[in-house]
Design a protein around this motif. Structure first.
Motif, mmCIF file in Angstrom:
data_model
loop_
_atom_site.group_PDB
_atom_site.id
_atom_site.type_symbol
_atom_site.label_atom_id
_atom_site.label_comp_id
_atom_site.label_asym_id
_atom_site.label_seq_id
_atom_site.Cartn_x
_atom_site.Cartn_y
_atom_site.Cartn_z
ATOM 1 N N ASP A 82 0.815 -1.214 0.000
ATOM 2 C CA ASP A 82 0.000 0.000 0.000
ATOM 3 C C ASP A 82 0.853 1.270 0.000
ATOM 4 O O ASP A 82 0.324 2.377 0.136
ATOM 5 C CB ASP A 82 -0.973 0.019 1.183
ATOM 6 N N ALA A 83 2.156 1.124 -0.184
ATOM 7 C CA ALA A 83 3.029 2.293 -0.370
ATOM 8 C C ALA A 83 3.158 2.648 -1.844
ATOM 9 O O ALA A 83 3.978 3.499 -2.209
ATOM 10 C CB ALA A 83 4.409 2.020 0.214
ATOM 11 N N GLU A 84 2.355 2.034 -2.718
ATOM 12 C CA GLU A 84 2.432 2.313 -4.149
ATOM 13 C C GLU A 84 2.245 3.807 -4.423
ATOM 14 O O GLU A 84 1.558 4.513 -3.680
ATOM 15 C CB GLU A 84 1.396 1.498 -4.918
ATOM 16 N N TYR A 85 2.848 4.226 -5.519
ATOM 17 C CA TYR A 85 2.863 5.665 -5.786
ATOM 18 C C TYR A 85 2.976 5.969 -7.277
ATOM 19 O O TYR A 85 3.417 5.140 -8.069
ATOM 20 C CB TYR A 85 4.028 6.321 -5.048
ATOM 21 N N ASP A 86 2.540 7.170 -7.618
ATOM 22 C CA ASP A 86 2.804 7.764 -8.918
ATOM 23 C C ASP A 86 3.818 8.879 -8.713
ATOM 24 O O ASP A 86 3.700 9.664 -7.767
ATOM 25 C CB ASP A 86 1.529 8.370 -9.524
ATOM 26 N N ALA A 87 4.802 8.945 -9.591
ATOM 27 C CA ALA A 87 5.815 10.006 -9.506
ATOM 28 C C ALA A 87 5.756 10.847 -10.769
ATOM 29 O O ALA A 87 5.869 10.323 -11.887
ATOM 30 C CB ALA A 87 7.202 9.397 -9.339
ATOM 31 N N TRP A 88 5.561 12.127 -10.608
ATOM 32 C CA TRP A 88 5.424 13.068 -11.717
ATOM 33 C C TRP A 88 6.630 14.003 -11.741
ATOM 34 O O TRP A 88 7.063 14.510 -10.710
ATOM 35 C CB TRP A 88 4.150 13.886 -11.565
ATOM 36 N N LEU A 89 7.144 14.256 -12.930
ATOM 37 C CA LEU A 89 8.345 15.071 -13.091
ATOM 38 C C LEU A 89 8.028 16.556 -12.951
ATOM 39 O O LEU A 89 7.128 17.083 -13.612
ATOM 40 C CB LEU A 89 8.969 14.803 -14.466
ATOM 41 N N ARG A 285 6.949 7.585 -12.942
ATOM 42 C CA ARG A 285 6.848 6.211 -12.437
ATOM 43 C C ARG A 285 5.421 5.971 -11.976
ATOM 44 O O ARG A 285 4.913 6.672 -11.097
ATOM 45 C CB ARG A 285 7.845 6.019 -11.287
ATOM 46 N N HIS A 286 4.744 4.979 -12.596
ATOM 47 C CA HIS A 286 3.365 4.658 -12.233
ATOM 48 C C HIS A 286 3.165 3.182 -11.921
ATOM 49 O O HIS A 286 2.107 2.806 -11.424
ATOM 50 C CB HIS A 286 2.415 5.081 -13.353
ATOM 51 N N ASP A 287 4.184 2.370 -12.204
ATOM 52 C CA ASP A 287 4.095 0.936 -11.966
ATOM 53 C C ASP A 287 5.508 0.385 -11.830
ATOM 54 O O ASP A 287 6.452 0.922 -12.423
ATOM 55 C CB ASP A 287 3.366 0.242 -13.122
ATOM 56 N N ALA A 288 5.647 -0.706 -11.091
ATOM 57 C CA ALA A 288 6.967 -1.305 -10.903
ATOM 58 C C ALA A 288 7.605 -1.698 -12.222
ATOM 59 O O ALA A 288 8.834 -1.659 -12.374
ATOM 60 C CB ALA A 288 6.864 -2.512 -9.984
ATOM 61 N N THR A 293 10.483 -0.968 -18.682
ATOM 62 C CA THR A 293 9.877 -0.690 -19.992
ATOM 63 C C THR A 293 9.785 0.776 -20.372
ATOM 64 O O THR A 293 9.581 1.090 -21.546
ATOM 65 C CB THR A 293 8.457 -1.285 -20.040
ATOM 66 N N LYS A 294 9.925 1.704 -19.399
ATOM 67 C CA LYS A 294 9.654 3.100 -19.710
ATOM 68 C C LYS A 294 10.798 4.049 -19.356
ATOM 69 O O LYS A 294 10.574 5.239 -19.120
ATOM 70 C CB LYS A 294 8.359 3.546 -19.013
ATOM 71 N N THR A 295 12.019 3.514 -19.312
ATOM 72 C CA THR A 295 13.156 4.422 -19.171
ATOM 73 C C THR A 295 13.280 5.231 -20.458
ATOM 74 O O THR A 295 12.762 4.849 -21.512
ATOM 75 C CB THR A 295 14.442 3.650 -18.886
#
Length: 303
Positions: A82-89, A285-288, A293-295
């Motif tokens: 439950d520490a999941e997160y979205d990271a926005w630049l 970052r929106h998923d592990a 896959t998204k670098t």
């Protein structure tokens, strides 16, 4: 004795400079002159995006920003799903931190900033700013990386607050005058070099008899200190390794290598990174799976 006799203006830099009775904003140039102002508040209207996860991080992978990415990845690695997160630049060089949405979270217009949409106990979302405050909040929420023993907890908080108070001498002091100021000022560089080397010696002596910063446990103190002083002794900060002789702080170097080898730390360093090797840049970052896959290198090939 007058100040002019103690400090003759001809010895000032620039020669003859005398501080006026009232300071006026005249840009001094330098790497960040375009975004520095002596006022606070939003400069334009812009809402922030909100993703699907409880924690919404708005940041950039500066030393302060990296702390939160590492903390969240460490929590996930420890099993706190439950520490999941979205990271926005947040592009601070373009002034994103002065948008109204960001200022609503952090009136100081500095990264990192975070919203917790699922706070412990429920209720309204919680806004968070200042990296030390964010890590302390997350540590308490999840019961992780902050000892419950009164003495160990106190020691952890001693070093956490030490970092928050010490880092401005490294970043805004040494880093600014050594790397970013529009001219080299010997007095300023000498003054802050001495303080940064003293801080490194403080850490080196502490780590001589302790595996981690606050003792025998990995805590938020390590996560807070690593992005600043770990990077410094690695030689990458301001390309100043030789200048500061960072290799001589052997205990700090040992600790840096140990922390840097942690998989969650490697991932956290990538979050909101927008410079350097594109294979290590994860702008959002929106998923592990995004780390694979998204670098930025993969996204550019896909285009």
């Amino acid at each position: 004795m007058s100040d002019d006799n103690k400090f003759p203006p001809e010895n000032n830099f620039p020669a003859g400079y005398v501080p006026p009775k009232v300071w006026e904003d005249t840009s001094s140039g330098g790497a960040f002159a375009s975004i520095n102002k002596p006022t606070a508040g939003a400069q334009f209207e812009r809402e922030l995006p909100v993703g699907k996860h409880p924690h919404q991080l708005y940041s950039l992978a500066t030393p302060n920003g990296v702390k939160v990415g590492i903390m969240l990845e460490e929590l996930l690695a420890a099993g706190h799903s439950d520490a999941e997160y979205d990271a926005w630049l947040i592009k601070i060089n373009e002034g994103d931190q002065f948008g109204s949405g960001f200022v609503d979270i952090n009136p100081n217009s500095k990264i990192p900033a975070m919203m917790d949409h699922a706070p412990k106990g429920g209720g309204e979302p919680v806004r968070l700013f200042e990296s030390g405050s964010i890590l302390f909040y997350l540590a308490e929420k999840f019961g992780a990386f902050l000892p419950t023993d009164v003495r160990k907890r106190a020691e952890t908080m001693n070093w956490a607050f030490w970092q928050m108070g010490a880092a401005p001498y490294l970043g805004g002091g040494f880093g600014h005058f050594y790397a970013y100021a529009p001219m080299k000022i010997k007095y300023a560089i000498d003054r802050f070099s001495m303080e940064v080397k003293r801080q490194l010696d403080v850490l080196d002596k502490q780590l001589a008899n302790n595996e981690f910063i606050a003792g025998d446990e990995y805590t938020i103190a390590d996560i807070l200190i690593f992005p600043w002083y770990g990077r410094l002794v690695e030689g990458g900060a301001y390309e100043s390794g030789e200048f500061l002789q960072v290799h001589s702080y052997e205990n700090v170097v040992r600790w840096m290598k140990m922390i840097d080898a942690r998989p969650a730390v490697k991932r956290g360093k990538m979050v909101n990174k927008a410079m350097g090797d594109k294979a290590t840049q994860l702008h959002e970052r929106h998923d592990a799976s995004d780390f694979e896959t998204k670098t930025q290198d993969k996204l550019e090939v896909a285009e």
